[in-house]
Each structure stands twice: as C-alpha cells, then as structure tokens.
Design an enzyme around this catalytic site. Structure first.
Site, short mmCIF file in Angstrom:
data_model
loop_
_atom_site.label_atom_id
_atom_site.label_comp_id
_atom_site.label_asym_id
_atom_site.label_seq_id
_atom_site.Cartn_x
_atom_site.Cartn_y
_atom_site.Cartn_z
N HIS A 163 0.83 -1.21 0.00
CA HIS A 163 0.00 0.00 0.00
C HIS A 163 0.87 1.26 0.00
CE1 HIS A 163 -3.91 2.05 1.05
NE2 HIS A 163 -3.01 3.02 1.19
N HIS A 183 1.40 5.46 -2.02
CA HIS A 183 0.87 6.57 -2.86
C HIS A 183 2.05 7.22 -3.57
CE1 HIS A 183 -3.28 6.58 -1.27
NE2 HIS A 183 -2.68 6.03 -0.23
N GLN A 196 -9.79 9.37 -4.79
CA GLN A 196 -9.49 10.04 -3.52
C GLN A 196 -10.66 10.90 -3.01
OE1 GLN A 196 -6.13 10.80 -1.37
NE2 GLN A 196 -8.08 11.00 -0.28
N HIS A 203 -9.31 1.69 0.09
CA HIS A 203 -9.18 2.36 1.38
C HIS A 203 -10.54 2.15 2.06
CE1 HIS A 203 -5.78 4.27 -0.53
NE2 HIS A 203 -5.47 4.90 0.58
N GLU A 208 -11.03 4.10 7.01
CA GLU A 208 -9.87 4.79 7.59
C GLU A 208 -10.43 5.91 8.46
OE1 GLU A 208 -7.04 6.54 4.90
OE2 GLU A 208 -5.54 6.82 6.49
N ASP A 234 2.39 3.21 2.89
CA ASP A 234 1.35 4.21 2.64
C ASP A 234 1.94 5.54 2.15
OD1 ASP A 234 -1.18 5.26 2.40
OD2 ASP A 234 -1.63 5.33 4.54
#
Ligand code: FE2
Length: 424
Positions: free
Chosen positions: A56, A58, A151, A209, A212, A308
């Site tokens: 995971h 970005h 997102q 996701h 969270e 992450d």
C-alpha cells in the site's frame, strides 16, 4: 550457474544454504551445492530473504512534502485538503522524477514490488499517465502495480467513476475505492457494490481504502466482505487501513472476523500512518487506531503492512524501508511473541506478494532470482536492527549494495569496533 551465493540463512530458519542462479531464475537451493558459479558470493551466514513488498503506497504524492505548503496540523483531513491544493499544480515531469527517485530508494532498501494507489479524480489523469510511464521505466528492477483510487469519493466526485474506468483502459491494474469518504453510509455501501461489480466484470483485483476512520460505526468492510463473497472475488480483494475496527464493539467484531475470513478478503494495515493519523479527535487516553492485526491473523485472514506515505502531504517521514514499517507494526500491535514477530516479517514479504498476485516470488528453485542479503541472522534481528541491505539482487543481477552497520569506538580498554548483532 551465473551466480552462486554460499552459506546463507533463510527466513524459515534453514542455515548453511547455497543458492544457485541461472538465467535470472533460482536453479538450486541446497546445502553445499557442488556446482561453481561464474560469480560466487559468501553470505557469511547472513539472512537471505525474498525481497520486500509494499502492499500500500501513494507514489503520485511521494516526496512532495512541503508542496505547496506543509501540513500544519499533521491530520488526515488537512492532508487531503493539501493534496487537493497541490493536484492542479502537478507537473508530469516533476511527478515522474519524484517517483523515480523514490524507486531508487526502494531498490536500495530491497523493496522490489510496490502496489501504489493513483488518484484518478483529476480529469486530466495526469498522475495516471505519469505512473504508467514510471511503471514502464522501472520494470527491469521493480514491479509496480497501480490502483485506480478515487481520492475525492467515487460518488461524491462527479467524474470519478468515468475517470476510474478510463484509467483501467489505460493500463491501471486494480480497482480502488474510499467508501468512508462518500457523503453517507448508504452511498459508501453503494460505491463498494459498484466497484466490486465493475472488478468482477473485468476480472480485476480490488483494493479499497476502507474505514480509515476512528468511527466505530464505519462498517464498510462488512459490505466489502459481502460483495466479495457474492461476486466470487475471494482471494482477489483487499481492505486497506480498516482502522475503525480498532474502535468497534467487541461483540460486533466477533461476528465480523469470520465474515472477512470466509470472504477471502485480505487486510492491509499501515502502521506508521495509522499510529500518526488516527486518534486525532481523542484527548487522553488516545486510541492507537491500527486495525486488529493479531485477531485478523488468528481468524485466518492475510494481513500485510504497507508504508502508505513517504514525505507527502500526510507524512513527513520515511525512506522506503519496509523493516521500519514492520518494526512499527510489531510495536503498535504488541506482537512481541516469537511467532508474532515472524508474522510481522511475513507482513512485508510473503503475504503482500500473495495479495499482489506476484508470480515467481520466493527463495525456491524456479522462482525469480530476486533476493536481499541482510546484515542480520534472522527475520526478527532484521526488524530489530532495520538491518543494512548488503546486497539486493534482481533477476540474478546485483542492483544495490550497502556496507554492514558498524561503528568505530574510541574507548579505553574496549575493542575498536562495535556492531549491533548478537553473535553466538
Ligand atoms: Fe493510503
């Protein structure tokens, strides 16, 4: 043999093992291999591991810390707002350059496979184009798997679903989602259904996701497990973060865990980020916020640890070191028993390799000759020391080297150098 690496210790505890490599693949793994290699390397009893895998990440945001300004509060929501400010200013070449720099760091750390989410809410899909280009460029030395990540919310952002479909056509590998960020619980559940149906139609993997949040009533993982089971997606779906589970009612969790196990949904915790971003509305005591890792494992669920973020709007730390991730996960989850510490190592190697569906992963004949020689004698010692990566090998070629960790001492009556290993 092109290469023979002698006298290695493996993560399963076997020692005195020689590994022979031919044609970019592992040809033999055995004690005292009788064949010679064109190149011979003495492992000196050190740990030879399959490479680290980050489940995971970005990469579209990485190394952008401070652009266009720093996250003053350090919170998740300010990070999302800041990313929204940065997005219109993103230049493709700069994004590619930052991603390539991060891939250099990753290789130096023995991290040779990364699943990265890429934000598809910008109608230009500039980050998608950029990361597809990065994926092509790094392919000889690093496996990059891309997740189409809405997102700003699949239903909350008007063009997100169309953009996600376009991104998949362009070559993005995995379907992402963010149900807890939709406008309502019902819309969150609807987004999970739509995305899982889309993935099932196309034969794609899913990584959302999910939950969270510190809200114990954020239960989209329940819907994700149900849709996975209903659509026959077992083994192809992961729920990332799942932090609300930390705060859920124990009785409800006792029902939820078997449902997740039954559905074959994997869990991906992100210890460095969860411990810093969750519990922000608490005074004291402050919740840790990470999902229930030992309980998920005990229920038979695959659990990986992801990095992450590294130097981005959400997190101003990190250097691509998955041993640092495992170290934090071990502490936050209180996984200090011997078997639990080994599970933390598996959470950055074998388990994420399975979640990503990597082929030819492992230290066994027929596998790709991809491995890392660590300045440690066991997985637990590697985590304890965040051990130096003496050698990183990809398809039989050495792609990175680092010296052992040692320091010169200048103490009267004491030996001149110190290392941090226990040698018995
Ligand atoms: Fe994430």
């Amino acid at each position: 043999m092109d290469l023979v690496l002698r006298n290695a210790t493996l993560a399963d505890g076997r020692s005195g093992i020689d590994v022979g490599v031919a044609g970019g693949r592992i040809a033999a793994v055995e004690a005292r291999l009788p064949l010679q290699g064109a190149r011979e390397i003495d492992a000196g009893g050190d740990l030879l591991s399959a490479p680290f895998v980050d489940a995971h990440f970005h990469m579209d945001a990485t190394l952008s810390y401070g652009l266009p300004r720093v996250n003053q509060s350090g919170t998740l929501l300010e990070g999302i707002a800041l990313w929204g400010e940065l997005k219109p200013q993103l230049a493709q070449e700069a994004l590619i350059e930052r991603a390539l720099q991060y891939c250099d760091w990753a290789v130096a750390r023995g991290l040779l496979a990364i699943r990265t989410h890429v934000d598809i809410c910008d109608d230009r899909l500039l980050a998608v184009e950029a990361l597809l280009e990065v994926k092509r460029r790094v392919a000889p030395y690093l496996d990059l798997q891309l997740v189409a990540f809405p997102q700003d919310g699949l239903l909350r952002s008007p063009s997100a679903f169309d953009n996600l479909k376009r991104a998949i056509v362009m070559g993005v590998d995995v379907v992402g989602g963010i149900p807890h960020f939709e406008r309502t619980m019902a819309q969150g559940a609807e987004s999970v259904r739509l995305l899982c149906e889309f993935a099932a139609e196309r034969g794609l993997r899913v990584d959302m996701h999910c939950d969270e949040s510190d809200d114990p009533l954020s239960r989209h993982i329940e819907t994700l497990a149900y849709e996975t089971w209903r659509l026959g997606l077992q083994g192809r779906v992961a729920g990332s973060h799942l932090t609300s589970m930390h705060s859920m009612d124990n009785y409800y969790v006792s029902k939820l865990l078997p449902l997740i196990a039954e559905s074959g949904v994997a869990a991906i915790a992100n210890p460095l980020i969860n411990i810093t971003l969750q519990g922000r509305h608490d005074s004291y005591p402050k919740r840790r916020g990470m999902t229930r890792v030992p309980e998920l494992l005990a229920a038979g669920v695959d659990v990986a640890f992801g990095h992450d973020c590294v130097m981005d709007p959400w997190y101003g730390m990190g250097s691509g070191d998955m041993l640092e991730v495992a170290h934090m996960g071990l502490h936050v989850a209180q996984m200090t028993g011997q078997a639990a510490m080994l599970q933390c190592y598996q959470a950055i190697t074998d388990t994420p390799a399975r979640i990503l569906g990597l082929e030819g992963y492992g230290i066994a004949p027929g596998c790709n000759a991809d491995f890392v020689l660590l300045d440690a004698s066991s997985p637990v010692e590697a985590i304890r020391l965040r051990a130096a990566r003496r050698l990183v090998v990809r398809r039989g070629q050495v792609v990175a080297e680092a010296p052992r960790a040692a320091a010169a001492l200048h103490l009267a009556g004491r030996p001149g150098t110190v290392d941090f290993r226990i040698r018995r």
